[in-house]
Enzyme design. Structure first.
Site, PDB file in Angstrom:
ATOM      1  N   ARG A 211      30.754  46.198  30.566  1.00 25.78           N
ATOM      2  CA  ARG A 211      29.711  45.493  31.337  1.00 25.78           C
ATOM      3  C   ARG A 211      28.405  45.474  30.552  1.00 25.78           C
ATOM      4  O   ARG A 211      27.686  44.481  30.542  1.00 25.78           O
ATOM      5  CB  ARG A 211      29.513  46.175  32.691  1.00 25.78           C
ATOM      6  CG  ARG A 211      30.723  46.047  33.594  1.00 25.78           C
ATOM      7  CD  ARG A 211      30.427  46.537  35.014  1.00 25.78           C
ATOM      8  NE  ARG A 211      31.647  46.490  35.802  1.00 25.78           N
ATOM      9  CZ  ARG A 211      32.346  47.557  36.212  1.00 25.78           C
ATOM     10  NH1 ARG A 211      31.901  48.776  35.961  1.00 25.78           N
ATOM     11  NH2 ARG A 211      33.455  47.409  36.893  1.00 25.78           N
ATOM     12  N   PHE A 227      37.218  36.522  38.909  1.00 29.07           N
ATOM     13  CA  PHE A 227      37.830  37.798  39.301  1.00 29.07           C
ATOM     14  C   PHE A 227      36.714  38.857  39.353  1.00 29.07           C
ATOM     15  O   PHE A 227      36.784  39.907  38.740  1.00 29.07           O
ATOM     16  CB  PHE A 227      38.929  38.216  38.315  1.00 29.07           C
ATOM     17  CG  PHE A 227      39.957  37.145  38.061  1.00 29.07           C
ATOM     18  CD1 PHE A 227      41.050  36.982  38.913  1.00 29.07           C
ATOM     19  CD2 PHE A 227      39.832  36.278  36.979  1.00 29.07           C
ATOM     20  CE1 PHE A 227      41.997  35.993  38.675  1.00 29.07           C
ATOM     21  CE2 PHE A 227      40.777  35.289  36.734  1.00 29.07           C
ATOM     22  CZ  PHE A 227      41.870  35.149  37.593  1.00 29.07           C
ATOM     23  N   ALA A 278      41.420  31.849  41.658  1.00 31.16           N
ATOM     24  CA  ALA A 278      40.615  31.531  40.470  1.00 31.16           C
ATOM     25  C   ALA A 278      41.241  30.414  39.634  1.00 31.16           C
ATOM     26  O   ALA A 278      40.527  29.598  39.052  1.00 31.16           O
ATOM     27  CB  ALA A 278      40.424  32.787  39.625  1.00 31.16           C
ATOM     28  N   ASP A 298      38.256  38.539  34.188  1.00 33.26           N
ATOM     29  CA  ASP A 298      38.801  39.905  34.295  1.00 33.26           C
ATOM     30  C   ASP A 298      39.869  39.946  35.382  1.00 33.26           C
ATOM     31  O   ASP A 298      39.683  40.551  36.435  1.00 33.26           O
ATOM     32  CB  ASP A 298      37.653  40.886  34.614  1.00 33.26           C
ATOM     33  CG  ASP A 298      38.135  42.330  34.652  1.00 33.26           C
ATOM     34  OD1 ASP A 298      39.194  42.616  34.062  1.00 33.26           O
ATOM     35  OD2 ASP A 298      37.453  43.159  35.291  1.00 33.26           O
ATOM     36  N   CYS A 338      44.411  43.684  31.607  1.00 35.10           N
ATOM     37  CA  CYS A 338      44.718  45.096  31.896  1.00 35.10           C
ATOM     38  C   CYS A 338      46.222  45.310  32.010  1.00 35.10           C
ATOM     39  O   CYS A 338      46.669  46.322  32.532  1.00 35.10           O
ATOM     40  CB  CYS A 338      43.988  45.555  33.158  1.00 35.10           C
ATOM     41  SG  CYS A 338      44.437  44.634  34.624  1.00 35.10           S
TER      42      CYS A 338
END
Ligand code: SAH
Length: 394
Positions: A211, A227, A278, A298, A338
């Site tokens: 971030r 997201f 999204a 993300d 991820c």
């Protein structure tokens, strides 16, 4: 100590200190071993190899805890492991700007199946295996004693528990009930975290460092945060002087928290929220000819098994193509995955494919991963899962 014998030739991964033994590697075991019990793991010829806990109902039949024959798995063992894990986070504990971070990252901290996150004075525990279930009351007590935290809440509602034959359990484990929400600080920014109902244990702590990196590009920028969850990246962007941030998420509850977090940080209310899928929203924005200076992608984990890799790859490629098409020339794409099964090399190839489809040229400016409180154990590469790129897109 009850014992299991490996098939001949299956000892190599144990020698290499990989903490998992799959059920197919086990030749035989003593009768009557209770599921979740501590077992000795022996080579086919009877030589002692390691010790761990067993769950005959799981494909990962044994998770190893020690490779030292004299180390017994008793309360002192758990206390030592917890203290070690917590000590590894000393630099985070000393930080004045951050009081939310992961204290125990399961296998990577020598504590397979156990996740513990700290949110200010509150702990949140996730028990992912039957073996950890046996020790949960002791672990809760030790964790409160060692950290001096006020209470420990359990969020054992991860899907992987079903592979262990376990149901979801959520609720207060020990000490006081955490407030709803808990207020935490991350790199000087305030966040309201709902540890009882939020995703995972309440917040995506693994993105803390990333971030800050993304924020470096947000001064004066029009930012699209897809997201977004509760606006982790958005708050950093606004604090860095972003003109405005548009957030996309399918969770209305998560989007509602963005306003709470903006107010907490006394930031200008330059946020817009778009609730929906999204994939569809990004497409609509592109077709409406909206353009941004920074796009953040993300998404949740797309690949849970090898069988899902193809679909996951197509999903990543699609959103990355859309993300690039939504950028002005010279804009910044911050893109993450991820999915542990998609390694950095594959992710780079997917994003490259997306750039060809988008008709854009990209340059990787930063390669990102999970924060230091989510370490990767060298003998267990599976503990690395988060990867990301910051790409300048012409
Ligand atoms: N960037 C966030 C974390 C994102 S986690 C942070 O820094 O905190 C992934 C988010 O994607 C979750 O909030 C989830 O609600 C959302 N999500 C999952 N599938 C989605 C979809 N198809 N469309 C939009 N949002 C989705």
């Amino acid at each position: 100590m009850p014992a299991v014998w490996l098939k001949a030739g299956k000892e190599k991964s144990v020698h290499n200190r990989h903490p998992w033994i799959f059920s197919g590697a086990i030749a035989r075991q003593e009768q009557g071993i209770a599921p979740g019990a501590i077992v000795d793991v022996l080579q086919s010829d009877g030589v002692w190899l390691a010790r761990g806990y067993i769950n005959p109902h799981s494909q990962i039949a044994v998770r190893l805890l020690t490779w030292d024959a004299i180390e017994q798995i008793e309360p002192n063992f758990w206390e030592r492991r917890l203290r070690h894990a917590i000590k590894r986070r000393d630099s985070l504990r000393a930080s004045t700007g951050t009081n939310a971070y992961r204290l125990v990252h399961a296998e990577a901290d020598g504590l397979p199946g156990l996740i513990v996150d700290r949110y200010a004075d509150w702990l949140v525990l996730q028990s992912l295996t039957l073996g950890i279930e046996q020790w949960k009351p002791l672990l809760a007590e030790l964790l409160l004693n060692i950290t001096g935290c006020k209470g420990i809440y359990e969020r054992s509602d991860a899907e992987v528990r079903s592979h262990e034959g376990l149901r979801f359990t959520n609720g207060l484990l020990k000490g006081g009930q955490p407030p709803a929400p808990v207020r935490v600080m991350e790199n000087g920014h305030l966040f309201a975290v709902d540890v009882c109902h939020g995703h995972k244990t309440g917040f995506y702590l693994d993105q803390r460092d990333n971030r800050s990196v993304v924020a470096q590009y947000c001064g004066g920028a029009q930012v699209l945060n897809a997201f977004s969850y509760t606006g982790g990246f958005s708050i950093y962007a606004l604090a860095a002087g972003a003109q405005n941030v548009t957030n996309i998420d399918s969770s209305a509850d998560a989007l509602r928290m963005i306003e709470v977090n903006t107010t907490l940080n006394e930031l200008p209310a330059q946020t817009k929220v778009l609730e929906g899928d999204a994939f569809q929203v990004l497409r609509r924005l592109r077709d409406d000819a909206l353009r941004y200076d920074v796009v953040i992608l993300d998404p949740p984990k797309f690949a849970f098994s090898r069988a899902q890799l193809g679909t996951a790859t197509r999903g990543y490629k699609d959103i990355n193509m859309l993300g690039m098409q939504l950028l002005r020339p010279g804009g910044i794409l911050a893109t993450f995955s991820c999915s542990g099964l998609v390694d950095e090399d594959l992710f780079q190839k997917i994003v490259f494919g997306a750039s060809i489809d988008a008709g854009r040229e990209g340059r990787i400016m930063h390669r990102l991963g999970q924060g230091s409180d989510h370490p990767t154990l060298l003998s267990f590469p599976e503990s690395a899962y988060l990867k990301g790129f910051i790409i300048c897109v012409d």
